[in-house]
Write an enzyme that holds these catalytic residues in place. Sequence first.
Site, PDB file in Angstrom:
ATOM      1  N   GLY A  16       0.081   6.594  -2.298  1.00 57.49           N
ATOM      2  CA  GLY A  16      -0.070   5.810  -3.541  1.00 57.49           C
ATOM      3  C   GLY A  16      -1.471   5.250  -3.673  1.00 57.49           C
ATOM      4  N   ASN A  98       1.020   2.782   1.525  1.00 58.54           N
ATOM      5  CA  ASN A  98       0.730   1.818   0.461  1.00 58.54           C
ATOM      6  C   ASN A  98       1.587   2.046  -0.785  1.00 58.54           C
ATOM      7  OD1 ASN A  98      -1.105  -0.185  -0.939  1.00 58.54           O
ATOM      8  ND2 ASN A  98      -1.424   1.629  -2.215  1.00 58.54           N
ATOM      9  N   SER A 156       4.678  -7.443   0.899  1.00 60.12           N
ATOM     10  CA  SER A 156       4.434  -8.312  -0.260  1.00 60.12           C
ATOM     11  C   SER A 156       4.784  -9.760   0.052  1.00 60.12           C
ATOM     12  CB  SER A 156       5.289  -7.866  -1.443  1.00 60.12           C
ATOM     13  OG  SER A 156       5.125  -8.749  -2.532  1.00 60.12           O
ATOM     14  N   TYR A 170      13.254  -5.510  -5.619  1.00 59.19           N
ATOM     15  CA  TYR A 170      11.893  -5.209  -5.130  1.00 59.19           C
ATOM     16  C   TYR A 170      11.553  -6.100  -3.935  1.00 59.19           C
ATOM     17  CZ  TYR A 170       6.778  -5.352  -4.932  1.00 59.19           C
ATOM     18  OH  TYR A 170       5.471  -5.332  -4.496  1.00 59.19           O
ATOM     19  N   ILE A 203      -2.414  -9.654  -6.797  1.00 58.78           N
ATOM     20  CA  ILE A 203      -3.686  -8.920  -6.826  1.00 58.78           C
ATOM     21  C   ILE A 203      -3.837  -8.266  -8.204  1.00 58.78           C
ATOM     22  CG2 ILE A 203      -5.107  -7.208  -5.621  1.00 58.78           C
ATOM     23  CD1 ILE A 203      -4.129  -9.631  -3.844  1.00 58.78           C
TER      24      ILE A 203
HETATM   25  P1  NAD Z   1      -1.154   0.338  -8.521  1.00 60.30           P
HETATM   26  O1  NAD Z   1      -0.071   0.352  -9.535  1.00 60.30           O
HETATM   27  O2  NAD Z   1      -2.530  -0.120  -8.917  1.00 60.30           O
HETATM   28  O3  NAD Z   1      -1.281   1.797  -7.845  1.00 60.30           O
HETATM   29  C1  NAD Z   1      -0.149   2.442  -7.382  1.00 60.30           C
HETATM   30  C2  NAD Z   1      -0.502   3.824  -6.875  1.00 60.30           C
HETATM   31  O4  NAD Z   1       0.699   4.464  -6.423  1.00 60.30           O
HETATM   32  C3  NAD Z   1      -1.089   4.731  -7.943  1.00 60.30           C
HETATM   33  O5  NAD Z   1      -2.031   5.591  -7.347  1.00 60.30           O
HETATM   34  C4  NAD Z   1       0.131   5.538  -8.401  1.00 60.30           C
HETATM   35  O6  NAD Z   1      -0.227   6.779  -8.974  1.00 60.30           O
HETATM   36  C5  NAD Z   1       0.870   5.713  -7.089  1.00 60.30           C
HETATM   37  N1  NAD Z   1       2.284   5.974  -7.239  1.00 60.30           N
HETATM   38  C6  NAD Z   1       3.183   5.357  -8.052  1.00 60.30           C
HETATM   39  N2  NAD Z   1       4.400   5.910  -7.918  1.00 60.30           N
HETATM   40  C7  NAD Z   1       4.279   6.876  -6.974  1.00 60.30           C
HETATM   41  C8  NAD Z   1       5.186   7.808  -6.401  1.00 60.30           C
HETATM   42  N3  NAD Z   1       6.471   7.856  -6.762  1.00 60.30           N
HETATM   43  N4  NAD Z   1       4.719   8.670  -5.472  1.00 60.30           N
HETATM   44  C9  NAD Z   1       3.408   8.659  -5.095  1.00 60.30           C
HETATM   45  N5  NAD Z   1       2.511   7.796  -5.609  1.00 60.30           N
HETATM   46  C10 NAD Z   1       2.954   6.926  -6.544  1.00 60.30           C
HETATM   47  O7  NAD Z   1      -0.582  -0.476  -7.293  1.00 60.30           O
HETATM   48  P2  NAD Z   1      -1.092  -1.760  -6.471  1.00 60.30           P
HETATM   49  O8  NAD Z   1      -0.859  -2.984  -7.292  1.00 60.30           O
HETATM   50  O9  NAD Z   1      -2.396  -1.514  -5.832  1.00 60.30           O
HETATM   51  O10 NAD Z   1       0.063  -1.774  -5.370  1.00 60.30           O
HETATM   52  C11 NAD Z   1      -0.031  -1.076  -4.168  1.00 60.30           C
HETATM   53  C12 NAD Z   1       1.057  -1.594  -3.243  1.00 60.30           C
HETATM   54  O11 NAD Z   1       0.924  -3.012  -3.126  1.00 60.30           O
HETATM   55  C13 NAD Z   1       2.482  -1.362  -3.715  1.00 60.30           C
HETATM   56  O12 NAD Z   1       3.281  -1.049  -2.581  1.00 60.30           O
HETATM   57  C14 NAD Z   1       2.896  -2.700  -4.296  1.00 60.30           C
HETATM   58  O13 NAD Z   1       4.287  -2.880  -4.256  1.00 60.30           O
HETATM   59  C15 NAD Z   1       2.160  -3.639  -3.374  1.00 60.30           C
HETATM   60  N6  NAD Z   1       1.909  -5.006  -3.866  1.00 60.30           N
HETATM   61  C16 NAD Z   1       1.154  -5.210  -4.980  1.00 60.30           C
HETATM   62  C17 NAD Z   1       0.879  -6.517  -5.362  1.00 60.30           C
HETATM   63  C18 NAD Z   1       0.006  -6.831  -6.541  1.00 60.30           C
HETATM   64  O14 NAD Z   1      -0.101  -8.029  -6.911  1.00 60.30           O
HETATM   65  N7  NAD Z   1      -0.681  -5.879  -7.144  1.00 60.30           N
HETATM   66  C19 NAD Z   1       1.389  -7.602  -4.624  1.00 60.30           C
HETATM   67  C20 NAD Z   1       2.155  -7.339  -3.503  1.00 60.30           C
HETATM   68  C21 NAD Z   1       2.398  -6.035  -3.113  1.00 60.30           C
END
Ligand code: NAD
Length: 263
Positions: A16, A98, A156, A170, A203
């Site tokens: 991801g 990720n 998270s 989630y 984030i």
């Molecule tokens: P994002 O949405 O910016 O990017 C997600 C990435 O995952 C993208 O490249 C997307 O194409 C890919 N993706 C989505 N579904 C997919 C699938 N089925 N198979 C393969 N790839 C897939 O995400 P982010 O905000 O950077 O989040 C990354 C991780 O961090 C996630 O696990 C999310 O749950 C976690 N997270 C995010 C936050 C936040 O505030 N942004 C907070 C806590 C945890």
Amino acid sequence: MLDFSDIKGKRVLITGSTAGMGAASAREFVKLGAKVGVNSHVTDAAATELVAELNALGQESGGEAIFIEANLMESSQCEKLVAEFVQHFGGIDVLVNNGGGLGGRSGLEAIDDAFYDRVMDLNCRSKLMVTRFAIPYLRASAAERGKTASVISTGSIAAREGGGIGAGVYAAAKAWVHDIHRNWVKEFTKDGIRFNIVAPGTIDTAFHADKSDELKEKIAGTIAMGRFGTIEEVAPAFVFLASDISGYITGQVLDVNGGQMCP
Ligand code: NAD
């Protein structure tokens, strides 16, 4: 002096990773000379452009990147992802699980099987299955190098505090990820594999695209630092936990949340 030179030449699979924190981490790994696998479920402009950017970034350090399309919600695709990465780079030294996401919001009374399966497959099956198929290569890496191989999963803050309304599945899925790492420490430390979690707070990524500016401001007010984190502020946590520098750290959760929660 702290030395991250062991990252050079390491084979790092980041799931991801065509956007957000995965992409930011890929940039740091490539700058340090790693061989990086970038992944998404779609081959789009973001994927193509990021890989071109990474290969340009890696010119000085010897870092390089490839893209592998695989939908992490399907076990067979998780297997294919690992197989294609290994076919290209010959092994795996670091796995960054990720890939994940909210998968939608739903109050308890509206949850159906499709919603449950989507959120759990995206956040749990994905990490379970990619790790399962990567284990033999991580074990081989540790044996060959005489240093630990590293698995880092993105957890998270929600895993610790239950998540917002509608995001209960989630949050529980992320708590599942935090906990299964503790089990894997028991099963695989003898094989020289470490397991750690990076637990981001709030984030600034597409993850929050469904929120109004007003709501974002309200959330920022709950963070001690008064603002969302940036993807560049999370990436170093992955690099640290991937490096031999953190070789005695396993089974831990590293919170990167600007003081939003201090567990
Ligand atoms: P994002 O949405 O910016 O990017 C997600 C990435 O995952 C993208 O490249 C997307 O194409 C890919 N993706 C989505 N579904 C997919 C699938 N089925 N198979 C393969 N790839 C897939 O995400 P982010 O905000 O950077 O989040 C990354 C991780 O961090 C996630 O696990 C999310 O749950 C976690 N997270 C995010 C936050 C936040 O505030 N942004 C907070 C806590 C945890």
